[in-house]
Write a protein that holds these residues in place. Structure first.
Motif, PDB file in Angstrom:
ATOM      1  N   SER A 287     -46.790 -82.389  80.139  1.00  0.00           N
ATOM      2  CA  SER A 287     -45.532 -82.563  79.400  1.00  0.00           C
ATOM      3  C   SER A 287     -44.321 -82.320  80.279  1.00  0.00           C
ATOM      4  CB  SER A 287     -45.496 -81.599  78.202  1.00  0.00           C
ATOM      5  OG  SER A 287     -46.427 -81.995  77.230  1.00  0.00           O
TER       6      SER A 287
ATOM      7  N   ILE B  20     -44.489 -80.323  70.135  1.00  0.00           N
ATOM      8  CA  ILE B  20     -45.926 -80.271  70.435  1.00  0.00           C
ATOM      9  C   ILE B  20     -46.268 -78.807  70.731  1.00  0.00           C
ATOM     10  CG2 ILE B  20     -47.817 -81.236  71.770  1.00  0.00           C
ATOM     11  CD1 ILE B  20     -45.980 -83.517  72.600  1.00  0.00           C
TER      12      ILE B  20
ATOM     13  N   LYS C 150     -48.336 -88.658  71.725  1.00  0.00           N
ATOM     14  CA  LYS C 150     -47.217 -88.443  70.803  1.00  0.00           C
ATOM     15  C   LYS C 150     -45.910 -88.168  71.549  1.00  0.00           C
ATOM     16  CE  LYS C 150     -49.471 -85.128  68.860  1.00  0.00           C
ATOM     17  NZ  LYS C 150     -50.612 -85.267  69.751  1.00  0.00           N
ATOM     18  N   GLN C 151     -45.974 -87.573  72.738  1.00  0.00           N
ATOM     19  CA  GLN C 151     -44.745 -87.312  73.482  1.00  0.00           C
ATOM     20  C   GLN C 151     -44.061 -88.621  73.876  1.00  0.00           C
ATOM     21  OE1 GLN C 151     -45.202 -84.735  76.885  1.00  0.00           O
ATOM     22  NE2 GLN C 151     -43.005 -84.517  77.174  1.00  0.00           N
TER      23      GLN C 151
ATOM     24  N   TYR D 279     -43.927 -82.790  63.806  1.00  0.00           N
ATOM     25  CA  TYR D 279     -45.138 -82.842  64.623  1.00  0.00           C
ATOM     26  C   TYR D 279     -45.977 -83.989  64.087  1.00  0.00           C
ATOM     27  CZ  TYR D 279     -49.754 -82.229  66.490  1.00  0.00           C
ATOM     28  OH  TYR D 279     -50.949 -82.481  67.115  1.00  0.00           O
TER      29      TYR D 279
ATOM     30  N   PRO E  20     -50.416 -85.820  75.956  1.00  0.00           N
ATOM     31  CA  PRO E  20     -50.274 -86.259  74.557  1.00  0.00           C
ATOM     32  C   PRO E  20     -49.534 -87.596  74.418  1.00  0.00           C
ATOM     33  CG  PRO E  20     -49.634 -83.950  74.811  1.00  0.00           C
ATOM     34  CD  PRO E  20     -49.756 -84.528  76.195  1.00  0.00           C
TER      35      PRO E  20
ATOM     36  N   THR F 166     -42.056 -78.930  73.949  1.00  0.00           N
ATOM     37  CA  THR F 166     -43.485 -78.640  74.056  1.00  0.00           C
ATOM     38  C   THR F 166     -43.667 -77.242  74.638  1.00  0.00           C
ATOM     39  OG1 THR F 166     -44.042 -79.257  76.340  1.00  0.00           O
ATOM     40  CG2 THR F 166     -43.712 -81.057  74.765  1.00  0.00           C
TER      41      THR F 166
END
Length: 675
Positions: free
Chosen positions: A444, A409, A425-426, A343, A423, A438
C-alpha cells in the motif's frame, strides 16, 4: 454521389444538421453497414457525444472487426472519456489493420513517453493470436478478482481465452452411468461466453459421501488438445494445480501467477497443508512466475534465487470507474450522512477489528460504510455510525464509491498474508477519486498515490482529517490509472510468453524496488519495511541482509521478521546466533527446536543444516538435504515427520525400525503421537 459520401462531406464541412438528418433517413437501409456506423460515430465525436460515438463504433467493429480507421475513431472516443488504457489497446489495433502509412506514423509516436500505454499499444499492434487457458481459483460471478480482469483484458487483446472455474459438486443417486467422458461432455456443452471469455465448469460427482468422479483434469486436457492453431499458455493460481500441470500432455507455456502467501494457513483459510510443497513444485514446473506483491517477488528472487520471476501488481479497469452525469446515488446509501468512510471487500480474520472499532467510536460525526462479503459476524459491536450494505456487483461498485469521501483498508499489518498482499480495492478507491488510508502494509505504500499510512487510532484520526480536506489532482490520477491497468498486466503476460522482457527492464524493476524500499525505511517507523529492505539487500550483500534483518528483529520479533532473520543467518552460516533465535522463538514448533539442539549436541552437521531449513518452513530444501544424509534411519525419521506435518499420521511399522534413534526428540515426539 452515394448517401455515405454525402454524410462524409457534410461532416467535413461541419454541416451537422444535414449529416444528422441523412444518417437518420437512411438508417434502415444501412443497418448492417460498417461504414455507415463509422460515420455515425464520427458525427457523434464531432459534437462531443462520446458515449454515443462509442456505441456506434462498437456496432461498426462488430460488422468489420479488421478496419483500422474504425479502430482509430473508437480509440479516440475512449481517450476523450478518460479511458486511456483501452484507447492505447485499440490504437494498437488501428496500427495493425490500417493501410494509411501517415496515420500509422502518427499513432506510432503517440506513446513515446508513456511506457505502460506503449506496452499495451505494441502488444495490440503486433501480437500473434494465442490461446490462454486460465485455471482459476474462483468461479465467474458478479464479484471480480484478478483472474476475471486478466481474462477480460486478454480477450480484448484478441486472444482466445478459456476460463476454467473450480469444480462444482453434484449429487448422484447412482454412479454406474457416471464417467469423466460424460461429465466433460456436459461441461463443454454448458460452456458460457462473457465478453469474449469462454467459461467452463468442471464437475465433481458425489454419491452418498463418496466422490465417484471428477473431470477437472479432463476438461483442461481437452482444451489443450482442442487448441491446435495457436500457441497455448496455461495460467495457474493455486498450489494444488501442480497436480493438473503434472497430468497434462502436450506442449504449452506455463505461467504461475503468485497472488497470495500460501504458507500462512492461519489466515489463508482456503489453503492445504501440502501447499508449502505443492507451490514450490508448481514454481519449478513454471516457465515464468508473476507475483502481485514486492515481498512475494523478493522471496522468489532473493531468497529462492529464481530467475524467471516478474513483478505484476494488481490493477484497475478505467472503464469500470468512469462516471457520467446521469448516475444517481443508490437508495441504500442516500440516507447515510456525509462524510462517508468506506471499506469495500472481503471480511475475514485479517481485518483489524480492534483498530476499526477504535476509529469508528472516536469519530461519531462520520459514517462508516461496509460493502463486502465474508464473515460479517466478526463485527460484534453495533454502532450508530456504522452501516452494512452487503455485497455489491462489480458493475455497481462505482456508484457507491463515487459518493464516499475516504476509502480505508484496516488490515492486520503484522500477518504474513497481509505483508504479501496487494489489495485491488486500493486501486478502485483511487480510480473513484477518493483518498485512501491503510495500515502499514508494504504494497500500500509502494508506488500508490493519494494514500496515507496509519496504524493506530490517533494517527488514523489525523489521517481522516487530512483526507477530508485533501485536494486531489485529476491528472495525477489519470496517469496512475494508465500505468496500472489490467490491460497492462495482460500485455505483460503476453510479453513474458514471447520472451520480450529485456535484462534492462528486469534491472529497472529491481532498481525501482530498491529506491522505493529505501524511501519507506527512511519515512516510516516499521520493522517490516526494514526487513523487506534487508531481503532486497541480500541480492548484493549477505552481510547487509543479516545486519538489517537483525535491526528489525531487535525492534519487534514478528513471525515474518524472524523468518527472514533466520534465513540471513543460514546464508552467513551464523549457527550460534541461529540457535539462539530458534531457542527464543514462539513460532517454531518445540519438537523441531529440540531436534536442532540435540543434533548440535551430537555434532551432526548435515542434520543441523537440514533442520535449519525446516525451522524457516523451507520444506523443499529440507527434503533435498535429508535425501543426502548418510544414515538411512535419519532419512526415514524425517520423512515420517513430514508425513505427520502434512497428513497428521505416522506409520507405526516404519517407526519401530528407528530403535537406534530413541534419543531423537522427533522420534520421541512421533512415538508419543502414536500412543
Amino acid at each position: 454521389m452515394t448517401a455515405l459520401k454525402k454524410i462524409a462531406d457534410y461532416i467535413v464541412n461541419n454541416d451537422i444538421e444535414h449529416a444528422y438528418n441523412t444518417i437518420i433517413n437512411i438508417e434502415s437501409d444501412y443497418w448492417n453497414n460498417a461504414d455507415y456506423w463509422n460515420l455515425r460515430g464520427v458525427l457523434c465525436l464531432k459534437i462531443g457525444e462520446y458515449k454515443a460515438a462509442i456505441g456506434c463504433l462498437e456496432k461498426a467493429l462488430s460488422i468489420d472487426p479488421k478496419n483500422g480507421d474504425i479502430y482509430f475513431n473508437y480509440a479516440y472516443a475512449l481517450e476523450n472519456i478518460g479511458n486511456n488504457s483501452d484507447a492505447s489497446l485499440y490504437f494498437g489495433f488501428s496500427y495493425r489493420y490500417s493501410k494509411d502509412s501517415d496515420l500509422k506514423d502518427d499513432i506510432l509516436s503517440k506513446y513515446e513517453h508513456q511506457e505502460a500505454l506503449k506496452n499495451i499499444f505494441i502488444t495490440a499492434a503486433s501480437e500473434i493470436r494465442k490461446s490462454f487457458i486460465i485455471l482459476s481459483s474462483c468461479g465467474w460471478g458478479d464479484i471480480y478478482q484478478r483472474m476475471h480482469h486478466i481474462a477480460h483484458s486478454l480477450a480484448k487483446l484478441g486472444h482466445d481465452v478459456y476460463y476454467v472455474s473450480p469444480s462444482t459438486i453434484i449429487n448422484v443417486d447412482n454412479s454406474e452411468n457416471i464417467s469423466s467422458l460424460v461429465l466433460t461432455n456436459h461441461s463443454f456443452k454448458n460452456m458460457k461466453m462473457v465478453d469474449g471469455v469462454k467459461i467452463y465448469t468442471p464437475i465433481s460427482a458425489i454419491c452418498g459421501q463418496r466422490m465417484v468422479c471428477n473431470n477437472y483434469i479432463d476438461v483442461v486436457q481437452r482444451l489443450v488438445d482442442t487448441v491446435t492453431q495457436t500457441e497455448k499458455i496455461v495460467l495457474t493460481y493455486m498450489p494444488y494445480q501442480v497436480n493438473v500441470i503434472n497430468s497434462l500432455k502436450g506442449d504449452f507455456f506455463h505461467i504461475y501467477e503468485c497472488v497470495d502467501d500460501h504458507s500462512d494457513l492461519e489466515y489463508a483459510f482456503w489453503g492445504n497443508k501440502h501447499d508449502i510443497i505443492w507451490e514450490q513444485e508448481l514454481m519449478d514446473r513454471a516457465d515464468a512466475i508473476t507475483t502481485t506483491a514486492t515481498s512475494l517477488f523478493l522471496q522468489r528472487v532473493s531468497i529462492e534465487e529464481r530467475k524467471n520471476v516478474y513483478l505484476s501488481r494488481n490493477a484497475v479497469n478505467e472503464r469500470d470507474f468512469i462516471f457520467t452525469n446521469n448516475e444517481h446515488i443508490p437508495d441504500d446509501l442516500k440516507h447515510i450522512p456525509e462524510p462517508r468512510i468506506v471499506y469495500s471487500g472481503a471480511i475475514y480474520e485479517w481485518f483489524d477489528m480492534e483498530l476499526f472499532y477504535e476509529i469508528v467510536n472516536s469519530n461519531p460525526d462520520k459514517s462508516f460504510v461496509i460493502i463486502g462479503f465474508g464473515k460479517n459476524e466478526l463485527f460484534k459491536e453495533n454502532c450508530p455510525n456504522l452501516y452494512f450494505l452487503g455485497t455489491k456487483k462489480h458493475s455497481d461498485l462505482k456508484n457507491y464509491l463515487r459518493h464516499m469521501q475516504i476509502g480505508i483498508i484496516p488490515f492486520k499489518e503484522n500477518t504474513d498474508i497481509i505483508i504479501n498482499c496487494d489489495p485491488i480495492k486500493q486501486y478502485e478507491y483511487i480510480a473513484c477519486n477518493i483518498p485512501v488510508i491503510t495500515t502499514f502494509m508494504p504494497e500500500s505504500a509502494l508506488g500508490k498515490i493519494n494514500t496515507i499510512l496509519a496504524n493506530h487510532k490517533d494517527s488514523f484520526n489525523k489521517a481522516i482529517q487530512k483526507c477530508l480536506s485533501l485536494k486531489l489532482d485529476d491528472h495525477l490520477i489519470s496517469d496512475y490509472l494508465s500505468e496500472n491497468s489490467w490491460n497492462e498486466r495482460a500485455a505483460l503476460l503476453c510479453r513474458i510468453s514471447d520472451n520480450l522482457i529485456s535484462i534492462q527492464e528486469k534491472d529497472a524493476t529491481l532498481s525501482g524496488i530498491g529506491e522505493s524500499l529505501e524511501y519507506l525505511v527512511n519515512h516510516y517507523d516499521s520493522p517490516i519495511f526494514i526487513t523487506l529492505k534487508a531481503v532486497f539487500d541480500n541480492l548484493k550483500n549477505n552481510m547487509d541482509f543479516e545486519s538489517f534483518a537483525r535491526k528489525a528483529y531487535d525492534i519487534e520479533k514478528l513471525k515474518y521478521i524472524e523468518k527472514q532473520y533466520l534465513f540471513s543467518l543460514i546464508r552467513n552460516n551464523n549457527i550460534s546466533t541461529f540457535v539462539e533465535v530458534v531457542r527464543k522463538s514462539v513460532y517454531i514448533k518445540n519438537e523441531i527446536k529440540q531436534e536442532l539442539l540435540y543434533r548440535i549436541k551430537t555434532n551432526e552437521l548435515d542434520n543441523i543444516k537440514a533442520i535449519s531449513y525446516l525451522c524457516v518452513g523451507d520444506v523443499k530444501t529440507f527434503l533435498e538435504l535429508i535425501a543426502r544424509l548418510p544414515d538411512k534411519h535419519n532419512i526415514l525419521l524425517y520423512d515420517a515427520y513430514i508425513n505427520y506435518m502434512l497428513n497428521g499420521s505416522v506409520n507405526v511399522e516404519v517407526m519401530h525400525h528407528h530403535a537406534g534413534l530413541i534419543d531423537s526428540p522427533l522420534y520421541i515426539f512421533l512415538m508419543k503421537f502414536n500412543n
